[in-house]
Structure formats: C-alpha cells, structure tokens
Scaffold this motif. Structure first.
Motif, mmCIF file in Angstrom:
data_model
loop_
_atom_site.group_PDB
_atom_site.id
_atom_site.type_symbol
_atom_site.label_atom_id
_atom_site.label_comp_id
_atom_site.label_asym_id
_atom_site.label_seq_id
_atom_site.Cartn_x
_atom_site.Cartn_y
_atom_site.Cartn_z
ATOM 1 N N MET A 16 0.939 -1.238 -0.582
ATOM 2 C CA MET A 16 -0.075 -0.234 -0.040
ATOM 3 C C MET A 16 0.723 1.646 0.204
ATOM 4 S SD MET A 16 -2.601 -1.037 2.591
ATOM 5 C CE MET A 16 -3.662 0.206 2.835
ATOM 6 N N VAL A 17 2.151 1.166 0.671
ATOM 7 C CA VAL A 17 2.237 2.456 1.012
ATOM 8 C C VAL A 17 3.446 2.835 -0.910
ATOM 9 C CG1 VAL A 17 2.581 2.675 3.555
ATOM 10 C CG2 VAL A 17 4.715 1.600 2.284
ATOM 11 N N VAL A 18 3.887 1.431 -1.285
ATOM 12 C CA VAL A 18 4.364 1.738 -2.070
ATOM 13 C C VAL A 18 3.496 2.233 -3.441
ATOM 14 C CG1 VAL A 18 5.685 0.656 -4.181
ATOM 15 C CG2 VAL A 18 6.722 0.286 -1.987
ATOM 16 N N ALA A 19 2.691 1.467 -3.211
ATOM 17 C CA ALA A 19 1.532 1.917 -4.442
ATOM 18 C C ALA A 19 1.458 3.598 -4.550
ATOM 19 C CB ALA A 19 -0.001 0.678 -4.364
ATOM 20 N N PHE A 20 1.087 3.876 -3.005
ATOM 21 C CA PHE A 20 0.544 5.167 -2.831
ATOM 22 C C PHE A 20 2.284 6.128 -2.874
ATOM 23 C CE2 PHE A 20 -3.586 3.925 -0.695
ATOM 24 C CZ PHE A 20 -4.341 5.150 -0.999
ATOM 25 N N GLY A 21 2.697 5.295 -2.992
ATOM 26 C CA GLY A 21 4.114 6.581 -3.163
ATOM 27 C C GLY A 21 3.960 6.228 -5.231
ATOM 28 N N LEU A 22 3.931 5.346 -5.178
ATOM 29 C CA LEU A 22 4.282 5.396 -7.006
ATOM 30 C C LEU A 22 2.848 5.865 -7.357
ATOM 31 C CD1 LEU A 22 5.561 2.076 -7.364
ATOM 32 C CD2 LEU A 22 6.650 3.962 -7.623
ATOM 33 N N PHE A 23 1.467 5.775 -7.256
ATOM 34 C CA PHE A 23 0.250 6.678 -8.107
ATOM 35 C C PHE A 23 -0.164 7.485 -6.947
ATOM 36 C CE2 PHE A 23 1.311 1.999 -9.647
ATOM 37 C CZ PHE A 23 1.731 2.399 -10.640
ATOM 38 N N GLY A 24 0.024 7.791 -6.425
ATOM 39 C CA GLY A 24 -0.586 8.190 -5.030
ATOM 40 C C GLY A 24 -1.182 9.936 -5.237
ATOM 41 N N GLY A 25 0.459 10.475 -6.278
ATOM 42 C CA GLY A 25 -0.455 11.477 -7.209
ATOM 43 C C GLY A 25 -1.288 11.426 -8.823
ATOM 44 N N VAL A 54 8.024 14.904 -5.049
ATOM 45 C CA VAL A 54 6.844 15.043 -5.807
ATOM 46 C C VAL A 54 6.474 16.164 -6.454
ATOM 47 C CG1 VAL A 54 4.223 14.927 -6.479
ATOM 48 C CG2 VAL A 54 5.775 12.739 -5.783
ATOM 49 N N GLY A 55 7.035 17.010 -7.273
ATOM 50 C CA GLY A 55 6.425 17.940 -7.669
ATOM 51 C C GLY A 55 7.671 19.023 -7.465
ATOM 52 N N GLU A 56 7.345 20.620 -6.986
ATOM 53 C CA GLU A 56 7.916 20.854 -6.250
ATOM 54 C C GLU A 56 8.127 20.948 -4.461
ATOM 55 O OE1 GLU A 56 7.015 24.981 -7.009
ATOM 56 O OE2 GLU A 56 6.892 24.749 -9.243
ATOM 57 N N THR A 57 8.070 19.681 -4.109
ATOM 58 C CA THR A 57 7.702 19.483 -3.425
ATOM 59 C C THR A 57 9.865 19.160 -2.436
ATOM 60 O OG1 THR A 57 7.902 16.397 -3.223
ATOM 61 C CG2 THR A 57 5.968 18.235 -2.401
ATOM 62 N N THR A 58 10.150 19.188 -1.278
ATOM 63 C CA THR A 58 11.029 19.328 -1.290
ATOM 64 C C THR A 58 11.854 18.446 0.009
ATOM 65 O OG1 THR A 58 10.924 19.931 1.292
ATOM 66 C CG2 THR A 58 11.523 22.063 -0.215
ATOM 67 N N TRP A 59 12.963 17.909 -0.342
ATOM 68 C CA TRP A 59 13.872 16.806 0.479
ATOM 69 C C TRP A 59 13.325 16.187 1.999
ATOM 70 C CZ3 TRP A 59 15.625 13.367 -3.000
ATOM 71 C CH2 TRP A 59 15.666 13.404 -4.159
ATOM 72 N N ASP A 60 13.013 16.871 2.678
ATOM 73 C CA ASP A 60 12.443 17.171 3.800
ATOM 74 C C ASP A 60 11.260 16.271 3.886
ATOM 75 O OD1 ASP A 60 11.804 19.896 2.981
ATOM 76 O OD2 ASP A 60 12.195 20.302 4.970
ATOM 77 N N THR A 61 10.510 16.946 2.897
ATOM 78 C CA THR A 61 9.025 16.061 2.648
ATOM 79 C C THR A 61 9.440 14.806 2.426
ATOM 80 O OG1 THR A 61 8.102 18.847 2.135
ATOM 81 C CG2 THR A 61 7.028 16.645 1.916
#
Length: 168
Positions: A16-25, A54-61
């Motif tokens: 689930m966490v990998v799927a939301f990482g890949l396809f959450g956006g 993802v997008g303009e998010t930062t590395w700390d996010t």
C-alpha cells in the motif's frame, strides 16, 4: 510458507505505501475530492514510499513521508493477532504517521502555537479517517494467521509449534 502467512499484513501494508508512493499523485488528480485535505494542509491518504520528490516538494518532505511510511509498516508488523487487532494497529500507525507529517507541515509553514495545534488536530483526523477506511485490507490479510491459531487448539501464538509462527 509460514513466513508469508505471519507477515502477510505487513506485506499488504508495504504494498500500500509503495503503491501510494508510485500512484498516489495520479489517484489524487483523477479523484479530485481526495485532494481536498492536501489543499488545506492536511496529510493526504497513506504516506507514500518513494525515492524522488513529487512536483516542487522538498527533500525534507520526502524524508518525512518515508519515515511516516516506515512507521506505519512497523506498527502493523508488530501486531500478532487477528483481523480487529491488525485493523486497529493500522489505524494507530496511520495516526502516528499523519501526526509526523502534520508536524512537519506545521514546521515548514512556520505557524504559531495555534496553527501548530490545528495542523496536529487535522493530522489526527486525517489519520483516523484513512486508517478506518483502509485498515480492513491488512486486517483481511491477518485472517489466515488467525485461522491457523484456531486450528492449533486456540493456544497463544508464542506456544504454537514451528511452522505457524516461525518468525520468533
């Protein structure tokens, strides 16, 4: 064989966490109502386990999401019981993960105490909602383990013979 049965809820949560990482956006853009919590600064869905921003998010996010995803997986992995306990551990894991994500968002936003507490309350609400909505998936994955416990005479899992709980 017993490794898969004992760790199936953990594997489902990891998927689930990998799927939301890949396809959450993609999910958030296709189903617009799911983007509303993120639009007001709340954590959106399950924390995604990914390797790039993802997008303009930062590395700390990104690092916060990774740690939150690992916290969720670790909390579910610590459960050795059946459906309801696994569902409850998923809800608890989502609460902890979304509290972490909300605290990071409040820190980045530079809010005062009232804003910080508002972000934390929103993170609790979002974690509770997503945990209840999606916790049944790892809960269902715990059913084969619970059935094996019942077939062994209802003994506690720590006392079962090797092969049913070989993880220790």
């Amino acid at each position: 064989m017993s490794f898969g049965r004992n760790s199936l809820p953990t594997i489902v949560t990891l998927v689930m966490v990998v799927a939301f990482g890949l396809f959450g956006g993609l999910l958030l853009t296709r189903v617009g109502y799911l983007a509303v919590p993120a639009a007001v600064g709340l954590p959106d869905a399950v924390p995604g386990l990914r390797v790039t921003t993802v997008g303009e998010t930062t590395w700390d996010t990104l690092l916060t999401d990774i740690v939150a995803a690992l916290v969720l997986v670790a909390v579910v992995a610590s459960t050795k019981r059946g459906f309801w306990a696994t569902w409850g551990s998923f809800v608890l894991g989502m609460l902890l993960a979304d509290l972490l994500r909300a605290a990071h968002t409040a820190f980045v936003a530079g809010e005062g105490l009232t804003g910080y507490l508002g972000y934390l309350a929103g993170g609790l609400a979002a974690g509770l909602l997503w945990g209840i909505l999606l916790g049944w998936l790892p809960g269902l994955a715990a059913l084969p383990r619970r059935r094996a416990v019942r077939q062994a005479g209802g003994r506690d899992e720590e006392q079962l013979p090797a092969g049913i709980n070989s993880m220790g």
